[in-house]
Design a protein around this motif. Structure first.
Motif, PDB file in Angstrom:
ATOM      1  N   THR A  63       0.801  -1.223   0.000  1.00  0.00           N
ATOM      2  CA  THR A  63       0.000   0.000   0.000  1.00  0.00           C
ATOM      3  C   THR A  63       0.833   1.273   0.000  1.00  0.00           C
ATOM      4  OG1 THR A  63      -0.127  -0.025   2.425  1.00  0.00           O
ATOM      5  CG2 THR A  63      -1.858  -1.186   1.211  1.00  0.00           C
ATOM      6  N   ARG A  64       2.142   1.129   0.156  1.00  0.00           N
ATOM      7  CA  ARG A  64       3.024   2.297   0.095  1.00  0.00           C
ATOM      8  C   ARG A  64       4.378   1.859  -0.437  1.00  0.00           C
ATOM      9  NH1 ARG A  64       4.760   5.737   5.361  1.00  0.00           N
ATOM     10  NH2 ARG A  64       6.125   3.937   5.603  1.00  0.00           N
ATOM     11  N   THR A  82      -0.016   4.210  -7.039  1.00  0.00           N
ATOM     12  CA  THR A  82      -0.121   4.399  -5.594  1.00  0.00           C
ATOM     13  C   THR A  82      -0.096   3.108  -4.789  1.00  0.00           C
ATOM     14  OG1 THR A  82      -2.523   4.492  -5.884  1.00  0.00           O
ATOM     15  CG2 THR A  82      -1.349   6.598  -5.752  1.00  0.00           C
ATOM     16  N   CYS A  83      -0.383   1.975  -5.403  1.00  0.00           N
ATOM     17  CA  CYS A  83      -0.370   0.711  -4.675  1.00  0.00           C
ATOM     18  C   CYS A  83      -0.231  -0.435  -5.667  1.00  0.00           C
ATOM     19  CB  CYS A  83      -1.633   0.534  -3.834  1.00  0.00           C
ATOM     20  SG  CYS A  83      -3.167   0.513  -4.792  1.00  0.00           S
ATOM     21  N   TYR A 132      -5.521  -0.630   0.614  1.00  0.00           N
ATOM     22  CA  TYR A 132      -5.249   0.746   0.194  1.00  0.00           C
ATOM     23  C   TYR A 132      -6.588   1.427  -0.062  1.00  0.00           C
ATOM     24  CZ  TYR A 132      -3.950   4.772  -2.570  1.00  0.00           C
ATOM     25  OH  TYR A 132      -3.820   6.054  -3.027  1.00  0.00           O
TER      26      TYR A 132
END
Length: 243
Positions: A63-64, A82-83, A132
């Motif tokens: 998720t990061r 972003t994920c 996410y």
């Protein structure tokens, strides 16, 4: 119209079966630089997102990208990703491939990706491993504090069916237990895919998106056609269907 899933990659074992090499991919508009970097990479066991899924033996969600084991952080951020999630494909004990999906959103594009898990030896419910959610803070909070029995909610229904499931209108689907929270942030469509390891470990991967940010341009679920054995009888000069 931008989709929530922006990139799909396949990573396959090389000739030595010690590393994963690029096996092909689909990249959205403006992602050619990310593709160029990816094509030349290799991942060892437990290295990067593909290698982590290989070592884990089940889907992995990231998720990061920053300050993680991810190897293409700068390029992913520059591309607006972003994920990511990686799904290993095994034949028995042998890895055949790892499929990696990268998603992207911003203030104008809402989407969520979740990984749920049940260990039959310790629980009769399915809990969130990670997810996410972008700017959907309240939806994330409630999701992280929710558990689903078999057959309830989107993860629980997929768990029970053992098949992928698509729900087109979450706000009208009372079987989606988080529909009120989802409606507040505009999420109205869900897709879920089950994944089993052994006899007692079940994982469910869910993608949730808003009307303005579809998960993908098209999703299809194909199932085996039901069939039954047919008996043929010889009728002197030709075969005919038996009774």
């Amino acid at each position: 119209m931008k989709t929530f899933i922006r990139v799909v990659e396949l990573w396959v074992p090389d000739r030595t079966r010690m590393r994963l090499e690029f096996g092909g991919g689909l990249y959205g508009e403006g992602l050619s630089a990310f593709r160029d970097v990816s094509e030349d990479l290799h991942f060892g066991y437990d290295e990067g997102l593909p290698g982590k899924a290989w070592a884990s033996g089940h889907p992995v969600i990231l998720t990061r990208f920053t300050d993680s084991y991810f190897k293409r952080t700068d390029q992913a951020i520059a591309a607006g990703l972003t994920c990511g999630v990686a799904v290993p494909v095994f034949s028995g004990e042998f890895l055949q491939a790892v499929m990696v999906l990268f998603c992207g959103d911003d203030e104008a594009h809402v989407g969520a990706i979740e990984l749920w898990h049940n260990d039959a030896e310790t629980s009769h419910e399915m809990g969130l491993v990670d997810g996410y959610y972008g700017t959907a803070d309240m939806f994330e909070f409630n999701s992280r504090h929710t558990r689903f029995p078999r057959g309830f909610g989107l993860p629980g229904r997929i768990w029970k069916a053992g098949l992928p499931l698509i729900i087109k209108d979450l706000h009208d689907a009372r079987s989606f237990l988080r529909w009120e929270d989802a409606a507040k942030v505009g999420i109205n469509l869900g897709v879920g895919v089950p994944y089993r390891t052994g006899t007692d470990q079940t994982w469910v991967l869910t993608f949730l998106s808003a009307q303005a940010t579809p998960i993908a341009r098209r999703f299809e679920i194909w199932v085996p056609v039901s069939w039954k054995p047919v008996m043929m009888e010889w009728a002197g000069s030709r075969w005919v269907l038996g009774a």
